[in-house]
Design an enzyme around this catalytic site. Sequence first.
Site, short mmCIF file in Angstrom:
data_model
loop_
_atom_site.label_atom_id
_atom_site.label_comp_id
_atom_site.label_asym_id
_atom_site.label_seq_id
_atom_site.Cartn_x
_atom_site.Cartn_y
_atom_site.Cartn_z
N CYS A 4 0.84 -1.20 0.00
CA CYS A 4 0.00 0.00 0.00
C CYS A 4 0.88 1.25 0.00
CB CYS A 4 -0.91 0.00 1.24
SG CYS A 4 -1.73 1.58 1.51
N CYS A 7 0.61 3.37 3.16
CA CYS A 7 1.29 2.73 4.30
C CYS A 7 2.80 2.96 4.18
CB CYS A 7 1.00 1.23 4.34
SG CYS A 7 -0.65 0.85 4.98
N HIS A 46 -3.90 0.94 8.40
CA HIS A 46 -4.44 0.68 7.07
C HIS A 46 -5.93 0.39 7.15
CE1 HIS A 46 -4.36 -0.41 2.83
NE2 HIS A 46 -5.22 -1.36 3.16
N ASN A 86 -13.20 9.54 -2.00
CA ASN A 86 -13.57 8.65 -3.10
C ASN A 86 -13.59 7.22 -2.56
OD1 ASN A 86 -13.66 10.74 -5.04
ND2 ASN A 86 -11.43 10.66 -5.28
N GLY A 92 -13.95 6.56 -8.09
CA GLY A 92 -12.74 7.34 -8.37
C GLY A 92 -11.59 7.08 -7.42
N HIS A 97 -6.29 3.14 0.44
CA HIS A 97 -6.02 3.41 1.85
C HIS A 97 -6.86 4.66 2.12
CE1 HIS A 97 -2.94 3.73 5.36
NE2 HIS A 97 -3.80 4.72 5.52
N HIS A 99 -8.61 7.96 2.62
CA HIS A 99 -8.05 9.31 2.70
C HIS A 99 -9.13 10.34 2.44
CE1 HIS A 99 -7.46 7.70 -1.36
NE2 HIS A 99 -7.68 8.93 -1.81
P1 AMP Z 1 -8.03 8.91 -4.88
O1 AMP Z 1 -8.31 9.03 -6.36
O2 AMP Z 1 -9.15 9.45 -4.04
O3 AMP Z 1 -7.63 7.49 -4.50
O4 AMP Z 1 -6.83 9.86 -4.59
C1 AMP Z 1 -5.50 9.47 -4.55
C2 AMP Z 1 -4.68 10.72 -4.55
O5 AMP Z 1 -3.37 10.39 -4.15
C3 AMP Z 1 -4.58 11.41 -5.90
O6 AMP Z 1 -5.10 12.75 -5.79
C4 AMP Z 1 -3.09 11.40 -6.20
O7 AMP Z 1 -2.65 12.58 -6.85
C5 AMP Z 1 -2.48 11.24 -4.82
N1 AMP Z 1 -1.17 10.63 -4.77
C6 AMP Z 1 -0.75 9.52 -5.41
N2 AMP Z 1 0.52 9.23 -5.08
C7 AMP Z 1 0.92 10.18 -4.20
C8 AMP Z 1 2.13 10.45 -3.49
N3 AMP Z 1 3.22 9.66 -3.61
N4 AMP Z 1 2.18 11.52 -2.68
C9 AMP Z 1 1.11 12.34 -2.56
N5 AMP Z 1 -0.06 12.13 -3.18
C10 AMP Z 1 -0.17 11.08 -4.01
#
Ligand code: AMP
Length: 111
Positions: A4, A7, A46, A86, A92, A97, A99
């Site tokens: 993950c 994580c 997680h 999301n 989406g 994990h 957020h």
């Molecule tokens: P979601 O589509 O709700 O799963 O959002 C995932 C978010 O994580 C997206 O807005 C990505 O731009 C962001 N994301 C992916 N990898 C990283 C990373 N290494 N550091 C910060 N944000 C990230």
Amino acid sequence: MSDCLFCKIVAGDVPSDKVYEDEKILVFRDIAPKAEVHLLLIPKEHIESLNELSALEDSVVLHMMQQLPLLAAMAGIGDGYRTIINTGQRGGQVVFHLHIHLMGGGKLPGF
Ligand code: AMP
């Protein structure tokens, strides 16, 4: 969970632009911001998505919600911001994990 991404960020194995951390949550800047300010709040433990929440996570989820106004104020968007969770591929969700997207700055477009 070993594969993950978030994580790995919690563990410090993947770098992040951290803005806040406490015993329960980590907050960092989204790598591809969709607003002037775009933060991600994650539980350190997680939890795959909202669909996997149980009563065991009550305290961390409440904590995340309570920190949102403080984090928004800290990021200079306390007067108006958007939060998005999301859930599932069709909702989406890309990183599995839980957020909360915290976004603001300028005028956000309507849905
Ligand atoms: P979601 O589509 O709700 O799963 O959002 C995932 C978010 O994580 C997206 O807005 C990505 O731009 C962001 N994301 C992916 N990898 C990283 C990373 N290494 N550091 C910060 N944000 C990230």
